[in-house]
Design a protein around this motif. Structure first.
Motif, short mmCIF file in Angstrom:
data_model
loop_
_atom_site.label_atom_id
_atom_site.label_comp_id
_atom_site.label_asym_id
_atom_site.label_seq_id
_atom_site.Cartn_x
_atom_site.Cartn_y
_atom_site.Cartn_z
N LEU A 94 0.83 -1.20 0.00
CA LEU A 94 0.00 0.00 0.00
C LEU A 94 0.87 1.26 0.00
O LEU A 94 0.60 2.20 -0.75
N ALA A 95 1.90 1.28 0.82
CA ALA A 95 2.79 2.43 0.87
C ALA A 95 3.43 2.68 -0.49
O ALA A 95 3.56 3.83 -0.92
N GLN A 96 3.80 1.63 -1.15
CA GLN A 96 4.41 1.77 -2.48
C GLN A 96 3.37 2.28 -3.48
O GLN A 96 3.66 3.17 -4.27
N ALA A 97 2.16 1.75 -3.43
CA ALA A 97 1.11 2.19 -4.36
C ALA A 97 0.76 3.66 -4.14
O ALA A 97 0.53 4.39 -5.10
N TRP A 98 0.70 4.09 -2.89
CA TRP A 98 0.34 5.46 -2.56
C TRP A 98 1.55 6.38 -2.54
O TRP A 98 1.41 7.59 -2.41
N ASN A 99 2.74 5.81 -2.60
CA ASN A 99 3.99 6.58 -2.54
C ASN A 99 4.07 7.42 -1.26
O ASN A 99 4.32 8.63 -1.30
N ILE A 100 3.79 6.77 -0.13
CA ILE A 100 3.91 7.43 1.16
C ILE A 100 4.87 6.63 2.04
O ILE A 100 5.14 5.47 1.77
N ASP A 101 5.35 7.27 3.09
CA ASP A 101 6.33 6.59 3.94
C ASP A 101 5.66 5.50 4.78
O ASP A 101 4.45 5.51 4.99
N LEU A 102 6.48 4.59 5.24
CA LEU A 102 5.97 3.41 5.94
C LEU A 102 5.39 3.72 7.31
O LEU A 102 4.42 3.08 7.73
N ALA A 103 5.96 4.66 8.01
CA ALA A 103 5.43 5.00 9.33
C ALA A 103 4.01 5.54 9.20
O ALA A 103 3.12 5.18 9.97
N ARG A 104 3.78 6.36 8.22
CA ARG A 104 2.45 6.92 7.96
C ARG A 104 1.47 5.81 7.57
O ARG A 104 0.33 5.79 8.02
N THR A 105 1.92 4.90 6.73
CA THR A 105 1.09 3.77 6.33
C THR A 105 0.70 2.93 7.54
O THR A 105 -0.45 2.53 7.70
N ALA A 106 1.68 2.66 8.39
CA ALA A 106 1.41 1.85 9.59
C ALA A 106 0.38 2.50 10.49
O ALA A 106 -0.51 1.83 11.02
N THR A 107 0.48 3.81 10.65
CA THR A 107 -0.47 4.52 11.50
C THR A 107 -1.87 4.44 10.93
O THR A 107 -2.84 4.18 11.66
N LEU A 108 -2.01 4.60 9.62
CA LEU A 108 -3.32 4.52 8.98
C LEU A 108 -3.89 3.11 9.04
O LEU A 108 -5.03 2.90 9.47
N VAL A 109 -3.09 2.14 8.64
CA VAL A 109 -3.56 0.75 8.60
C VAL A 109 -3.83 0.23 10.01
O VAL A 109 -4.90 -0.31 10.30
N GLY A 110 -2.86 0.39 10.89
CA GLY A 110 -3.02 -0.10 12.26
C GLY A 110 -4.14 0.60 12.99
O GLY A 110 -4.93 -0.05 13.70
N GLY A 111 -4.25 1.92 12.81
CA GLY A 111 -5.32 2.67 13.45
C GLY A 111 -6.69 2.25 12.95
O GLY A 111 -7.65 2.17 13.73
N THR A 112 -6.79 1.96 11.66
CA THR A 112 -8.06 1.52 11.09
C THR A 112 -8.45 0.14 11.63
O THR A 112 -9.61 -0.08 12.03
N ILE A 113 -7.50 -0.76 11.67
CA ILE A 113 -7.78 -2.10 12.19
C ILE A 113 -8.18 -2.03 13.66
O ILE A 113 -9.16 -2.65 14.08
N ARG A 114 -7.44 -1.25 14.43
CA ARG A 114 -7.78 -1.08 15.85
C ARG A 114 -9.12 -0.37 16.02
O ARG A 114 -9.94 -0.75 16.84
N GLY A 115 -9.33 0.70 15.23
CA GLY A 115 -10.55 1.50 15.36
C GLY A 115 -11.82 0.72 15.09
O GLY A 115 -12.85 0.95 15.73
N PHE A 116 -11.74 -0.22 14.15
CA PHE A 116 -12.91 -1.03 13.82
C PHE A 116 -12.92 -2.37 14.56
O PHE A 116 -13.83 -3.17 14.36
N GLY A 117 -11.90 -2.61 15.39
CA GLY A 117 -11.85 -3.85 16.15
C GLY A 117 -11.69 -5.07 15.27
O GLY A 117 -12.22 -6.14 15.58
#
Length: 171
Positions: A94-117
């Motif tokens: 996903l980070a490669q597809a969006w061309n964003i850094d990995l820390a930002r990707t982790a925050t979005l992905v991890g936060g979404t998974i946690r946020g929705f349980g």
């Protein structure tokens, strides 16, 4: 005189290469130390994560230090080592597809998974959903980051799925 200048230039080049290699090792060691501090684990206990970071460096455009930054952000969100290992490869895509850094990707992905349980096993599904949302709607990565961080826990509490939430955000 020409030979001496050539030798000096060659030595200067070799010093630059060695200095660059030393800096790469130094950045990696610092990243591992940061990960160790957050997880409370020793470098030996982090061997699985560091080995996978080195392996992913050879398979992707990201450096091992960048992969460690992804692992660090996921660890900050409370994910266990096995969860991080399960999530990282899809997150790299996903980070490669969006061309964003990995820390930002982790925050979005991890936060979404946690946020929705959600379960970590649903990472690929979540990433595909997020990628699709930015492709077929006016949602940008920035809008997704901002809105999901606020809306996910509320949607979860109201029994609204991630699919419905992202669809609503897209409209």
């Amino acid at each position: 005189l020409g030979g001496a200048l050539g030798l000096t230039a060659g030595l200067a080049g070799m010093v630059r290469v060695l200095s660059g290699a030393f800096n790469i090792i130094k950045r990696f060691d610092q990243a591992v130390a940061n990960l160790s501090a957050v997880t409370g684990k020793t470098k030996a206990e982090l061997k699985g994560l560091t080995d996978s970071a080195r392996a992913l460096e050879l398979q992707t455009k990201f450096t091992a230090s960048e992969v460690i930054s992804l692992q660090l952000e996921l660890a900050k969100l409370g994910f266990a080592t096995d969860d991080i290992l399960a999530m990282q490869e899809d997150s790299l895509k996903l980070a490669q597809a969006w061309n964003i850094d990995l820390a930002r990707t982790a925050t979005l992905v991890g936060g979404t998974i946690r946020g929705f349980g959600l379960d970590v096993k649903e990472t690929e599904k979540v990433l595909n959903l997020l990628a699709k949302a930015t492709t077929i709607s006016s949602l940008s990565v920035e809008k997704l980051e901002t809105s999901l961080g606020i809306v996910a826990p509320v949607a979860r509490g109201a029994g609204v799925s991630i699919e419905e939430t992202v669809a609503l955000l897209g409209t």
